[in-house]
Design an enzyme around this catalytic site. Structure first.
Site, mmCIF file in Angstrom:
data_model
loop_
_atom_site.group_PDB
_atom_site.id
_atom_site.type_symbol
_atom_site.label_atom_id
_atom_site.label_comp_id
_atom_site.label_asym_id
_atom_site.label_seq_id
_atom_site.Cartn_x
_atom_site.Cartn_y
_atom_site.Cartn_z
ATOM 1 N N GLY A 13 0.790 -1.219 0.000
ATOM 2 C CA GLY A 13 0.000 0.000 0.000
ATOM 3 C C GLY A 13 0.823 1.269 0.000
ATOM 4 O O GLY A 13 1.879 1.370 -0.642
ATOM 5 N N ILE A 14 0.355 2.261 0.752
ATOM 6 C CA ILE A 14 1.010 3.566 0.797
ATOM 7 C C ILE A 14 2.418 3.443 1.366
ATOM 8 O O ILE A 14 3.343 4.130 0.920
ATOM 9 C CB ILE A 14 0.171 4.555 1.627
ATOM 10 C CG1 ILE A 14 -1.184 4.794 0.939
ATOM 11 C CG2 ILE A 14 0.901 5.872 1.820
ATOM 12 C CD1 ILE A 14 -2.167 5.589 1.774
ATOM 13 N N GLY A 15 2.605 2.556 2.342
ATOM 14 C CA GLY A 15 3.920 2.396 2.945
ATOM 15 C C GLY A 15 4.963 1.913 1.958
ATOM 16 O O GLY A 15 6.092 2.424 1.912
ATOM 17 N N SER A 137 -4.666 11.332 8.948
ATOM 18 C CA SER A 137 -5.880 10.952 8.222
ATOM 19 C C SER A 137 -6.946 12.020 8.388
ATOM 20 O O SER A 137 -7.059 12.639 9.457
ATOM 21 C CB SER A 137 -6.412 9.620 8.757
ATOM 22 O OG SER A 137 -7.705 9.356 8.236
ATOM 23 N N TYR A 162 -10.712 5.282 15.093
ATOM 24 C CA TYR A 162 -9.524 5.437 14.245
ATOM 25 C C TYR A 162 -9.169 6.929 14.120
ATOM 26 O O TYR A 162 -8.009 7.322 14.276
ATOM 27 C CB TYR A 162 -9.806 4.834 12.869
ATOM 28 C CG TYR A 162 -8.770 5.115 11.813
ATOM 29 C CD1 TYR A 162 -7.543 4.466 11.805
ATOM 30 C CD2 TYR A 162 -9.036 6.034 10.787
ATOM 31 C CE1 TYR A 162 -6.593 4.725 10.817
ATOM 32 C CE2 TYR A 162 -8.106 6.296 9.794
ATOM 33 C CZ TYR A 162 -6.882 5.637 9.817
ATOM 34 O OH TYR A 162 -5.955 5.892 8.845
#
Length: 293
Positions: A13-15, A137, A162
Site C-alpha cells: 500500500g502507501i507504505g 488521516s 480510528y
C-alpha cells in the site's frame, strides 16, 4: 555516509510506495512489517528503483509494545537515521485489545509510532538534519477530543475511534515539532488522502464502524469515499514522500502536508492545549520511554 530511512507498515500500500519513493531518492530504506514473505517481495520492488543503499526488511508486530521496543533497539544499533516515516495504521470493525491489554486502535495508530519515535530520537539527532513523518488521516474530523482515558465514552465505532487515535498522534506530532525545534530534527504530519488499500477495501465496507447518527448516510458516504480512493497508492504516497524529502521544507517544522503534497492547516483540535496535555500524559503512562525526554 549512507542515508538511512525507516518506513513502518512498508510492505504494501502507501507504505511500500513511500519506501520506493525514498529509495529512488537515494535512501537506504528499511521497511517494517509482520509478514516475512511480503517483506521479501517489498524489498525486491524497492531494490529495483533504489539509487542508494540496499533496502532491508525487519519483522515486528507494531501492536505489541515489547516488539516496538525490540525494533527500536535493532534500528538504533545500526546507527544514525535520516528519516523515520511512521506509516502504520489500522481500523477494526470490532473492539480488540492488544497483547498489552490496550484497545488496539489507539495502540497501533498512536502508541506504536509515539514509542518508536521517542526511542529513536538519539539516532535521528545523530543523523541530522533529519525528519520524522507521521502519517495522518482526514478521519480526525469525526473524532471525540477527550483523552483522559484510552477509550472514549460511548459505544465502539471503528471509524470514529480510528480518527481519534490519529488525532492523538497529530497532537503529539505538532507538539514534538516544537520540542525538537533547533535540534536538527524536523517533524511533519502527512495526510495521504484516499487510496485503494486493504483497509479501505475491507473494514470500511461495514456500517458498524460508524455511529448510529451517521449509519443511515454511510452507504452514500462510503461510495463517495471509495470513488475518491480508487486511485493508486502511489498517488497517496506523494504527501509522506514530500514530507520526508522535499528541499522546500528545509528549515521548516510542525507542518501538515495535505493530499496535494502541499502544506495545509492542521485540524484545530490538534493544537488544543488540553488535548495535547491529555495525549502526552496518557502516552507516557501507557508507553513509558524510561527518561525525561
Amino acid at each position: 555516509m549512507e542515508q538511512r530511512a525507516v518506513v513502518t507498515a512498508g510492505t504494501g500500500g502507501i507504505g511500500l510506495e513511500t519506501a520506493m519513493g525514498l529509495a529512488a531518492r537515494g535512501f537506504a530504506v528499511t521497511v517494517v512489517g509482520r509478514d516475512a514473505e511480503r517483506g521479501a517481495r517489498a524489498v525486491e520492488r524497492i531494490a529495483a528503483v533504489a539509487t542508494g543503499g540496499e533496502p532491508h526488511f525487519t519483522a515486528a508486530d507494531l501492536a505489541s509494545l515489547a516488539d516496538v521496543r525490540a525494533l527500536a533497539a535493532r534500528l538504533a544499533a545500526e546507527g544514525p537515521l535520516k528519516a523515520l516515516v511512521n506509516n502504520v495504521g489500522a481500523m477494526f470493525a470490532d473492539r480488540q485489545r492488544t497483547v498489552d491489554g490496550i484497545e488496539a486502535t489507539f495502540a497501533v495508530n498512536h502508541l506504536s509510532p509515539y514509542l518508536l519515535t521517542e526511542l529513536l530520537l538519539d539516532q535521528l539527532k545523530a543523523g541530522g538534519p533529519s525528519r520524522i513523518v507521521n502519517v495522518s488521516s482526514g478521519a480526525i474530523r469525526v473524532a471525540k477530543r477527550t483523552f483522559d482515558a484510552v477509550e472514549p465514552p460511548g459505544g465502539y465505532y471503528g471509524f470514529h475511534w480510528y480518527g481519534r487515535a490519529k488525532l492523538a498522534n497529530l497532537a503529539y506530532t505538532l507538539d514534538l515539532a516544537e520540542r525538537l525545534r533547533g535540534s536538527g530534527v524536523t517533524v511533519f504530519a502527512a495526510d495521504p488522502g484516499g487510496a485503494a488499500t486493504d483497509m479501505t477495501n475491507g473494514t470500511m465496507r461495514s456500517p458498524k464502524i460508524v455511529s448510529p447518527a451517521l449509519r443511515l448516510l454511510w452507504p452514500l458516504v462510503r461510495r463517495a469515499f471509495e470513488r475518491a480512493t480508487a486511485g493508486p497508492a502511489a498517488l497517496a504516497a506523494r504527501s509522506p514522500i514530500v514530507a520526508a524529502t522535499d528541499a522546500s521544507l528545509d528549515g521548516r517544522t510542525g507542518l501538515l502536508i495535505g493530499p496535494q503534497a502541499t502544506p495545509v492547516p492542521a485540524y484545530r483540535g490538534s493544537t488544543d492545549p488540553r488535548t495535547v496535555s491529555e495525549v502526552l500524559k496518557l502516552s507516557r503512562q501507557l508507553a513509558p520511554v524510561g527518561d525525561d525526554r
